[in-house]
Design a protein around this motif. Structure first.
Motif, PDB file in Angstrom:
ATOM      1  N   GLY A  19      -2.295  -3.282 -10.877  1.00 41.84           N
ATOM      2  CA  GLY A  19      -2.746  -4.622 -11.050  1.00 41.84           C
ATOM      3  C   GLY A  19      -1.154  -5.652 -10.729  1.00 41.84           C
ATOM      4  N   TRP A  49     -12.289  -2.384  -8.345  1.00 45.12           N
ATOM      5  CA  TRP A  49     -11.260  -3.496  -8.708  1.00 45.12           C
ATOM      6  C   TRP A  49     -12.000  -4.776  -9.179  1.00 45.12           C
ATOM      7  N   VAL A  86      -7.058  -2.960 -10.412  1.00 47.02           N
ATOM      8  CA  VAL A  86      -7.563  -1.646  -9.590  1.00 47.02           C
ATOM      9  C   VAL A  86      -7.542  -0.348 -10.818  1.00 47.02           C
TER      10      VAL A  86
END
Length: 119
Positions: A19, A49, A86
Motif C-alpha cells: 500500500g 485492491w 493491494v
C-alpha cells in the motif's frame, strides 16, 4: 510503497499486502504498474485492491470475487482515505472457500498495523 510479503500461507496459497498514498484511479493504476514491475507480483494469481480517494470508493477484485469489497470495508472502518491497499494472492492449487475473505481481511489488518509502526 510499503510491501509485506508472505504475511499469510494456507493450503499452498500465499498472500502479500502492499500500500501507499494514492489519490484517484489514475494513481491506483500507476501504483499497480509499479508493484507489478516486480515479476513475482506480475505473476501473482490476484492483485485485489481498494482505495477511498477523490473520486470516492474504488476497488478491483482482479478475479478474486469480493476481495476488493473486503479491503474497502477495512479502509472505511479505519477512515483511511487517500491510500491504496493491494492484497496479492498466489493460488496454491486448493480452493479456500470463505477462508479467502478472512485472509484478505487479516492481510489488510497486518498492513495497517505495520503502517502505523512505520509512521
Amino acid at each position: 510503497m510499503l510491501v509485506l510479503e508472505n504475511v499469510i500461507s494456507d493450503r499452498g496459497s500465499r498472500y502479500a499486502v502492499a500500500g501507499g498514498p494514492c489519490a484517484d484511479g489514475a494513481a491506483a493504476r500507476e501504483f499497480l504498474r509499479a508493484l507489478r514491475r516486480d515479476k513475482r507480483f506480475a505473476r501473482a494469481t490476484h492483485n485485489s485492491w481498494a482505495l477511498i480517494g477523490r473520486e470516492g470508493a474504488l476497488k478491483n477484485d482482479d478475479g478474486e470475487a469480493g476481495a476488493g469489497m473486503v479491503i474497502l470495508r477495512e479502509l472505511d472502518r479505519e477512515a483511511l482515505s487517500g491510500h491504496i491497499v493491494v492484497v496479492t494472492r498466489w493460488f496454491g492449487g486448493k480452493h479456500l472457500g470463505g477462508d479467502r475473505f478472512r485472509h484478505v481481511r487479516e492481510a489488510v489488518r497486518i498492513y495497517l498495523a505495520a503502517r502505523e509502526t512505520a509512521d
